[in-house]
Design a protein around this motif. Structure first.
Motif, PDB file in Angstrom:
ATOM      1  N   UNK A   1       0.775  -1.385  -0.040  1.00 50.58           N
ATOM      2  CA  UNK A   1       0.085   0.149   0.046  1.00 50.58           C
ATOM      3  C   UNK A   1       0.865   1.475  -0.011  1.00 50.58           C
ATOM      4  N   UNK A   2       2.296   1.301   0.597  1.00 51.50           N
ATOM      5  CA  UNK A   2       3.020   2.553   0.624  1.00 51.50           C
ATOM      6  C   UNK A   2       3.379   2.702  -0.896  1.00 51.50           C
ATOM      7  N   UNK A   3       3.664   1.524  -1.373  1.00 49.65           N
ATOM      8  CA  UNK A   3       4.270   1.883  -3.036  1.00 49.65           C
ATOM      9  C   UNK A   3       3.118   2.140  -3.664  1.00 49.65           C
ATOM     10  N   UNK A   4       1.784   1.703  -3.424  1.00 48.85           N
ATOM     11  CA  UNK A   4       0.848   2.081  -4.245  1.00 48.85           C
ATOM     12  C   UNK A   4       0.351   3.618  -3.909  1.00 48.85           C
ATOM     13  N   UNK A   5       0.517   3.947  -2.715  1.00 51.67           N
ATOM     14  CA  UNK A   5       0.597   5.521  -2.410  1.00 51.67           C
ATOM     15  C   UNK A   5       1.455   6.246  -3.234  1.00 51.67           C
ATOM     16  N   UNK A   6       2.623   5.865  -3.302  1.00 52.13           N
ATOM     17  CA  UNK A   6       3.452   6.752  -4.087  1.00 52.13           C
ATOM     18  C   UNK A   6       3.118   6.791  -5.459  1.00 52.13           C
ATOM     19  N   UNK A   7       2.707   5.706  -5.931  1.00 46.05           N
ATOM     20  CA  UNK A   7       2.252   5.572  -7.364  1.00 46.05           C
ATOM     21  C   UNK A   7       0.866   6.716  -7.649  1.00 46.05           C
ATOM     22  N   UNK A   8       0.019   6.711  -6.711  1.00 45.68           N
ATOM     23  CA  UNK A   8      -1.078   7.261  -6.986  1.00 45.68           C
ATOM     24  C   UNK A   8      -0.517   8.841  -6.774  1.00 45.68           C
ATOM     25  N   UNK A   9       0.274   9.057  -5.884  1.00 50.85           N
ATOM     26  CA  UNK A   9       0.801  10.458  -5.843  1.00 50.85           C
ATOM     27  C   UNK A   9       1.455  11.052  -7.056  1.00 50.85           C
ATOM     28  N   UNK A  10       1.966  10.099  -7.949  1.00 47.96           N
ATOM     29  CA  UNK A  10       2.532  10.348  -9.060  1.00 47.96           C
ATOM     30  C   UNK A  10       1.316  10.457 -10.176  1.00 47.96           C
ATOM     31  N   UNK A  11       0.249   9.660 -10.221  1.00 43.44           N
ATOM     32  CA  UNK A  11      -0.522   9.650 -11.134  1.00 43.44           C
ATOM     33  C   UNK A  11      -1.685  10.770 -11.093  1.00 43.44           C
ATOM     34  N   UNK A  12      -1.585  11.655 -10.099  1.00 43.81           N
ATOM     35  CA  UNK A  12      -2.177  12.931  -9.902  1.00 43.81           C
ATOM     36  C   UNK A  12      -1.698  13.604 -11.009  1.00 43.81           C
ATOM     37  N   UNK A  13      -0.441  13.980 -11.151  1.00 44.49           N
ATOM     38  CA  UNK A  13       0.468  14.586 -11.966  1.00 44.49           C
ATOM     39  C   UNK A  13       0.245  14.344 -13.388  1.00 44.49           C
ATOM     40  N   UNK A  14       0.265  12.771 -13.536  1.00 42.29           N
ATOM     41  CA  UNK A  14      -0.046  12.386 -14.884  1.00 42.29           C
ATOM     42  C   UNK A  14      -1.280  12.576 -15.302  1.00 42.29           C
ATOM     43  N   UNK A  15      -2.433  12.738 -14.434  1.00 39.88           N
ATOM     44  CA  UNK A  15      -3.621  13.178 -14.726  1.00 39.88           C
ATOM     45  C   UNK A  15      -3.694  14.405 -15.425  1.00 39.88           C
ATOM     46  N   UNK A  16      -3.033  15.365 -14.572  1.00 39.31           N
ATOM     47  CA  UNK A  16      -2.968  16.822 -14.926  1.00 39.31           C
ATOM     48  C   UNK A  16      -2.510  16.946 -16.447  1.00 39.31           C
ATOM     49  N   UNK A  17      -1.207  16.161 -16.571  1.00 37.24           N
ATOM     50  CA  UNK A  17      -0.579  16.104 -17.706  1.00 37.24           C
ATOM     51  C   UNK A  17      -1.514  15.557 -18.778  1.00 37.24           C
ATOM     52  N   UNK A  18      -2.315  14.911 -18.708  1.00 38.35           N
ATOM     53  CA  UNK A  18      -3.514  14.121 -19.704  1.00 38.35           C
ATOM     54  C   UNK A  18      -4.170  15.315 -19.838  1.00 38.35           C
ATOM     55  N   UNK A  19      -4.752  16.260 -19.081  1.00 46.04           N
ATOM     56  CA  UNK A  19      -5.797  17.278 -19.367  1.00 46.04           C
ATOM     57  C   UNK A  19      -5.043  18.133 -20.323  1.00 46.04           C
ATOM     58  N   UNK A  20      -3.795  18.380 -20.104  1.00 39.85           N
ATOM     59  CA  UNK A  20      -3.095  19.204 -20.875  1.00 39.85           C
ATOM     60  C   UNK A  20      -3.127  19.096 -22.463  1.00 39.85           C
ATOM     61  N   UNK A  21      -3.322  17.674 -22.845  1.00 37.57           N
ATOM     62  CA  UNK A  21      -3.473  17.208 -24.049  1.00 37.57           C
ATOM     63  C   UNK A  21      -4.491  17.677 -24.728  1.00 37.57           C
ATOM     64  N   UNK A  22      -5.863  17.570 -24.030  1.00 37.55           N
ATOM     65  CA  UNK A  22      -7.080  18.097 -24.398  1.00 37.55           C
ATOM     66  C   UNK A  22      -7.513  19.462 -23.987  1.00 37.55           C
ATOM     67  N   UNK A  23      -6.572  20.219 -23.642  1.00 38.29           N
ATOM     68  CA  UNK A  23      -6.893  21.692 -23.182  1.00 38.29           C
ATOM     69  C   UNK A  23      -7.150  22.348 -24.511  1.00 38.29           C
ATOM     70  N   UNK A  24      -8.124  23.503 -23.992  1.00 31.20           N
ATOM     71  CA  UNK A  24      -8.302  24.286 -25.132  1.00 31.20           C
ATOM     72  C   UNK A  24      -7.361  25.454 -25.705  1.00 31.20           C
TER      73      UNK A  24
END
Length: 490
Positions: free
Chosen positions: A312-335
């Motif tokens: 779970x600690x490793x999974x928490x670190x990956x989710x912490x990184x996934x939040x930034x990846x989600x923001x990066x993915x939103x930049x692809x579809x940005x207006x």
């Protein structure tokens, strides 16, 4: 009198004018029986389509994971074995009507994983035994207290124990490990307390029920462990490895989609760029499987005291990184997007950093999958740091590069590009936290050192998959590029 008037008088309701050489087929409206038959046929066709669609879904579920179908067969096998107590006369005479408790135990205890069955079996056995003994003791004390105090003692003990047991379910440790046992404790004690039997009859009944429950638990565990076992610890391990690989693919896919041409981006996007969603939604599965894995014995590469708490600690670190990846993915579809000629200024260095981030995550996933210490992980992390430094240098030079670009280009146009570059830098920093979590898990689990054969195989894979990403875009031979690398780094 004209033709219309004559037709009205003759009762003509409608008329069709047909050109010469044409033919007309007159179709008469079906009667009530015909409409009913057509409705019945359509209903049968719709029902058949729904049944066919449901059958395809069921087949797909079984084909995706055959262990689900095997689990159903295992439950049927366990119930068949425990039903022998009803079909065999000597066994039925030994346990009497209490044989039903063995069947009920199989139904409620049998789980998909070995850890789940052991968790429920242990909780049911301990809760039933403790509640039964406590109920017998309270019933004995109540019977010796007289007719007036007996209902008061029985009701008071039931109230106090039920209230205390229910409140204990709010304690996190009890909730995680003994929630099912507390429920069985309340149920068993309530049955014993309000049964109304004499103590000697209660003792005989408790003995029969404990024996049948023990038989049911034994059959459940035997079938779960011996017939195609599904280990919760292994499932947790594979889930962590898959999430790490999906996160790596998401980073590469997002960087590719952002810097790809607009026409190409609209036609084809990387399907793997949304793999980060699996990482964000995996917390409940990780916690559940971690709790069940604690109950499992040693199996395969997983020892008795394997540090499942590190997952779970490793999974928490990956989710912490996934939040930034989600923001990066939103930049692809940005207006608001940076112009293509501005994106090209940082396209190569960002692609290189994205590839290095993915390389680190994939190397970490291979290390966790094989339970070995990877010798390439530290090297990949160092190269990722170098790529971050190159991106920061290019960001400092970006205003001068914009000034040299033909046409009008300002820093305001490059603001979306600054955002993407900053996100990649933050992602690399959070990937370092994932690497630290992997190192902590390796120390706690005692990962073995990687063999030389595995190292050579890993080097070959790096040469095939990773090295071309670090090559320059020049048309010179690779030997000349290698000779230039030390001087460029200096």
């Amino acid at each position: 009198m004209d033709a219309a008037a004559r037709e009205a008088q003759s009762g003509l309701e409608w008329r069709v004018t047909v050109p010469e050489g044409a033919s007309v087929t007159v179709e008469y409206e079906a009667g009530l029986a015909g409409r009913a038959w057509a409705w019945l046929v359509s209903c049968v066709a719709v029902l058949g389509a729904k049944v066919s669609g449901f059958a395809r879904k069921v087949w797909k579920i079984g084909a995706d994971d055959p262990r689900r179908a095997v689990h159903g067969l295992k439950v049927g096998l366990a119930l068949t074995l425990v039903s022998v107590f009803y079909y065999t006369r000597p066994l039925y005479d030994g346990v009497g009507g209490a044989a039903m408790w063995a069947i009920m135990t199989v139904v409620v205890v049998f789980e998909y994983t070995v850890g789940g069955s052991m968790y429920k079996g242990f909780n049911r056995a301990v809760a039933t035994a403790s509640a039964g003994l406590l109920g017998l003791g309270v019933s004995w004390v109540a019977s010796k207290s007289g007719d007036k105090l007996e209902p008061i003692i029985t009701s008071g003990s039931l109230f106090l124990l039920a209230a205390a047991a229910t409140f204990s379910r709010f304690i996190p440790t009890v909730k995680a490990r003994f929630d099912y046992g507390v429920t069985i404790f309340i149920l068993t004690y309530s049955l014993v307390a309000v049964s109304g039997y004499r103590v000697d009859e209660l003792l005989a009944l408790a003995q029969q029920r404990l024996v049948t429950i023990a038989v049911g638990i034994f059959i459940c565990l035997a079938v779960t462990v011996l017939v195609w076992p599904v280990w919760a610890g292994q499932e947790l391990h594979l889930l962590t490895v898959r999430n790490m690989e999906k996160l790596a693919d998401s980073i590469e896919g997002c960087v590719h989609d952002y810097f790809a041409a607009e026409a190409e981006t609209e036609e084809k996007r990387e399907p793997k760029s949304e793999g980060y969603k699996c990482v964000l939604n995996s917390k409940a599965s990780e916690d559940s499987q971690r709790n069940l894995a604690r109950w499992e014995p040693a199996h395969g590469k997983f020892g008795f005291r394997h540090p499942y708490g590190q997952y779970p600690k490793l999974g928490a670190a990956m989710r912490h990184c996934s939040y930034c990846v989600e923001t990066l993915h939103s930049c692809v579809n940005a207006e608001v997007q940076a112009p293509d000629h501005v994106k090209r200024l940082l396209a190569d260095v960002c692609a290189r950093l994205g590839a290095q981030c993915a390389r680190v995550l994939k190397e970490a996933s291979r290390s966790v999958a094989a339970l070995t210490v990877s010798r390439e992980l530290d090297l990949a992390a160092a190269e990722m740091g170098t790529a971050v430094h190159e991106l920061q240098c290019d960001l400092r030079d970006l205003p001068f590069s914009l000034a040299r670009e033909p046409g009008e280009a300002s820093l305001i146009d490059a603001m979306p590009l600054f955002t993407v570059a900053s996100l990649l830098t933050e992602i690399s920093a959070r990937i370092e936290a994932i690497v630290d979590a992997v190192d902590t898990m390796a120390n706690a689990a005692g990962f073995k050192q990687q063999d030389d054969d595995d190292e050579k195989k890993g080097d070959a894979e790096m040469k095939i998959k990773v090295h071309p990403l670090n090559e320059s875009d020049s048309d010179e031979p690779p030997e000349n590029n290698r000779s230039k690398q030390p001087s460029e780094q200096a």
